[in-house]
Design an enzyme around this catalytic site. Structure first.
Site, short mmCIF file in Angstrom:
data_model
loop_
_atom_site.label_atom_id
_atom_site.label_comp_id
_atom_site.label_asym_id
_atom_site.label_seq_id
_atom_site.Cartn_x
_atom_site.Cartn_y
_atom_site.Cartn_z
N ARG A 1 -17.83 5.16 39.32
CA ARG A 1 -17.07 6.29 39.56
C ARG A 1 -16.44 7.13 38.43
O ARG A 1 -15.43 7.27 38.29
CB ARG A 1 -15.61 5.63 40.24
CG ARG A 1 -15.81 4.87 41.58
CD ARG A 1 -16.52 5.92 42.75
NE ARG A 1 -16.41 5.05 44.11
CZ ARG A 1 -17.29 4.38 44.30
NH1 ARG A 1 -18.59 4.23 43.71
NH2 ARG A 1 -17.15 3.80 45.56
N SER B 1 -10.78 4.77 49.31
CA SER B 1 -10.24 3.82 48.23
C SER B 1 -9.28 4.49 47.28
O SER B 1 -9.77 5.33 46.79
CB SER B 1 -11.37 3.42 47.55
OG SER B 1 -12.26 2.67 48.48
N GLU C 1 -8.28 5.30 41.68
CA GLU C 1 -9.58 5.84 41.60
C GLU C 1 -9.22 7.21 42.03
O GLU C 1 -9.83 8.31 41.68
CB GLU C 1 -10.57 5.14 42.72
CG GLU C 1 -11.85 6.11 42.90
CD GLU C 1 -12.56 5.74 44.10
OE1 GLU C 1 -13.21 4.97 44.39
OE2 GLU C 1 -12.37 6.69 44.99
N1 EPU Z 1 -12.36 -7.10 51.86
C1 EPU Z 1 -11.48 -7.75 52.63
N2 EPU Z 1 -10.36 -7.42 52.95
C2 EPU Z 1 -10.08 -5.97 52.76
C3 EPU Z 1 -11.04 -4.96 52.15
C4 EPU Z 1 -12.49 -5.58 51.77
O1 EPU Z 1 -11.61 -9.05 52.64
O2 EPU Z 1 -9.07 -5.40 53.22
C5 EPU Z 1 -13.89 -7.55 51.55
C6 EPU Z 1 -15.12 -7.18 52.33
O3 EPU Z 1 -15.35 -8.11 53.23
C7 EPU Z 1 -16.23 -7.44 51.38
C8 EPU Z 1 -15.53 -7.12 49.87
O4 EPU Z 1 -14.14 -7.08 50.09
O5 EPU Z 1 -16.44 -8.82 51.34
C9 EPU Z 1 -15.98 -5.65 49.80
O6 EPU Z 1 -15.22 -4.86 50.46
P1 EPU Z 1 -16.06 -3.40 51.18
O7 EPU Z 1 -17.64 -3.67 51.38
O8 EPU Z 1 -15.67 -2.55 52.28
O9 EPU Z 1 -16.07 -2.55 49.87
P2 EPU Z 1 -15.24 -2.26 48.79
O10 EPU Z 1 -15.63 -2.80 47.47
O11 EPU Z 1 -13.80 -2.56 48.98
C10 EPU Z 1 -16.34 0.01 48.21
C11 EPU Z 1 -15.91 1.43 47.91
C12 EPU Z 1 -15.67 2.35 49.05
C13 EPU Z 1 -17.15 2.10 49.79
C14 EPU Z 1 -17.45 0.90 50.15
C15 EPU Z 1 -18.87 0.40 50.78
C16 EPU Z 1 -14.63 1.36 45.83
C17 EPU Z 1 -13.30 1.69 45.02
N3 EPU Z 1 -14.80 1.60 47.00
O12 EPU Z 1 -15.19 -0.58 48.68
O13 EPU Z 1 -15.64 3.69 49.06
O14 EPU Z 1 -17.11 2.74 51.02
O15 EPU Z 1 -17.49 0.05 48.94
O16 EPU Z 1 -19.73 0.34 49.95
O17 EPU Z 1 -15.76 1.33 44.89
C18 EPU Z 1 -14.08 5.34 48.57
O18 EPU Z 1 -14.54 5.39 47.27
O19 EPU Z 1 -13.11 6.09 48.88
C19 EPU Z 1 -14.54 4.37 49.38
C20 EPU Z 1 -14.15 4.31 50.52
#
Ligand code: EPU
Length: 374
Positions: free
Chosen positions: A176, A255, A369
């Site tokens: 990012r 996010s 972010e």
């Molecule tokens: N998780 C939970 N509870 C929650 C959220 C997540 O247990 O409330 C767990 C999920 O089950 C998973 C892990 O945490 O095991 C990661 O969650 P997720 O796959 O949703 O990805 P993230 O790391 O939380 C990032 C990006 C998102 C993007 C997703 C999918 C960042 C800051 N965010 O989220 O991007 O859509 O991966 O690839 O890197 C954005 O930038 O606005 C955004 C939505």
């Protein structure tokens, strides 16, 4: 270029919050952009010598302060998508360069690429915002990030007042992150580069990235063993719709925080306490990326998981001083939602409370972010 004054920025951001811009203009060409920047450098109807510049795309990753922006907001609407033959001599038969204007909708570009059988950005389907914002924060999702396909960025260098072609290396992409976030004149608060065109190297017979947990589970559930490019785009759209709020309906910027990096030692400590905590070697890219080359030695941890399972704040909503509501989204704790007249100050206060709770429970200092505009 038509210049307006005292324009509310709430209507131009997905948080739908924020004060007014002192000056506001829409640019649809590079000539108009030059005109807008020249005005910012020497505003004719202002006593100030130069004005801070805020470049606005889809407004989907910013929180504008209630006091607004005392400068000029340049809404970049330079559009158009075309197959580029400019660099064609450098590539094999399988690759194609596609260029898009910075003001083009990001998802229009993804849809165009998938429709034309071009691989590379399909995992980034349905991300709100514009093409010009993609390199700035190196957007990423579901095991891919923009930097993997960006070949060149054309931008106005506001210091030299000339257009430059920046290579992928020049852009210094990280998780990012890129030079576009950091190169800013500290006195005038003007960004060094304003992006006008982004070129992507896409592949005609590519390999789909389907390793991300949510994507694998989607195809398993649907019994799709050999997904197509179109299947992958559809899956991403469905996953996003089920996990993330619709920004047309809610005040949100996706996010709100970055997933933090910790040392391997700190990660082992956290794992002792929270054995299910998801973490991945940091590669300067997606948290759950399958690309294991180019690791930094640190671990990226899933902040959404920490906020949910450790801090227990998923779906938490608070009433704010202004009479509005701010909270985390019910299906993804990393996402902040504002409604019922909540102000930017309310969102900021709530985010500080989350920062405090994560620090208290884990010792990790997290970072936003979303860009704070004031
Ligand atoms: N998780 C939970 N509870 C929650 C959220 C997540 O247990 O409330 C767990 C999920 O089950 C998973 C892990 O945490 O095991 C990661 O969650 P997720 O796959 O949703 O990805 P993230 O790391 O939380 C990032 C990006 C998102 C993007 C997703 C999918 C960042 C800051 N965010 O989220 O991007 O859509 O991966 O690839 O890197 C954005 O930038 O606005 C955004 C939505």
């Amino acid at each position: 270029m038509k210049l307006s004054e005292n324009i509310s920025l709430a209507q131009y951001t997905t948080f739908k919050i924020g004060g007014k811009a002192r000056f506001f203009c829409v640019v649809t060409s590079e000539d108009e952009l030059v005109e807008a920047v020249e005005f910012a450098k020497l505003p004719k109807d202002s006593k100030t010598h130069s004005l801070p510049i805020l470049v606005l795309g889809g407004g989907s990753n910013m929180l504008v302060s209630d006091a607004g922006f005392d400068g000029i907001v340049i809404k970049n609407e330079i559009s158009g998508i075309k197959v580029e033959d400019k660099y064609i001599k450098d590539i094999g038969d399988d690759d194609l360069f596609v260029s898009a204007g910075a003001g083009e909708s990001w998802d229009n570009l993804v849809e165009y690429s998938v429709r034309n059988g071009l691989y590379g950005i399909e995992n980034l389907s349905a991300i709100p915002g514009t093409v010009g914002a993609a390199p700035v924060q190196n957007i990423g999702a579901y095991g891919a990030e923009a930097a993997q396909t960006i070949s060149n960025v054309r931008a106005l260098d506001t210091k030299m007042m000339k257009f430059v072609e920046l290579s992928k290396e020049d852009c210094k992409f990280g998780y990012r992150d890129s030079i576009f976030k950091h190169e800013r004149d500290l006195v005038t608060k003007q960004p060094r580069y304003i992006i006008t065109v982004v070129s992507f190297k896409l592949v005609k017979n590519g390999v789909l990235k389907i390793d991300y947990k949510d994507v694998r589970e989607y195809f398993d559930k649907k019994n799709i063993t050999v997904p197509t490019l179109t299947d992958l785009r559809r899956s991403i759209i469905e996953i996003r719709t089920s996990k993330l709020p619709d920004w047309k309906e809610w005040g949100t910027a996706g996010s709100f925080f970055k997933n933090p990096s910790v040392t391997v030692v700190k990660f082992a400590e956290l794992k002792d306490k929270y054995p299910d905590l998801p973490g991945f070697p940091e590669i300067g890219g997606e948290t759950n990326s399958s690309d294991s080359s180019n690791t930094t030695g640190d671990m990226k941890v899933s902040l959404g998981w920490i906020l949910d399972k450790v801090c227990d704040v998923r779906g938490l909503t608070v009433d704010t001083a202004s009479g509005g509501k701010v909270g985390t989204y019910s299906s993804q704790a990393l996402v902040i939602i504002a409604r019922d007249g909540a102000t930017a100050a309310d969102v900021l206060d709530f985010s500080k409370e989350l920062i405090r709770r994560v620090k208290d429970k884990t010792g990790i200092v997290i970072e936003a972010e979303v860009e704070w505009v004031c």
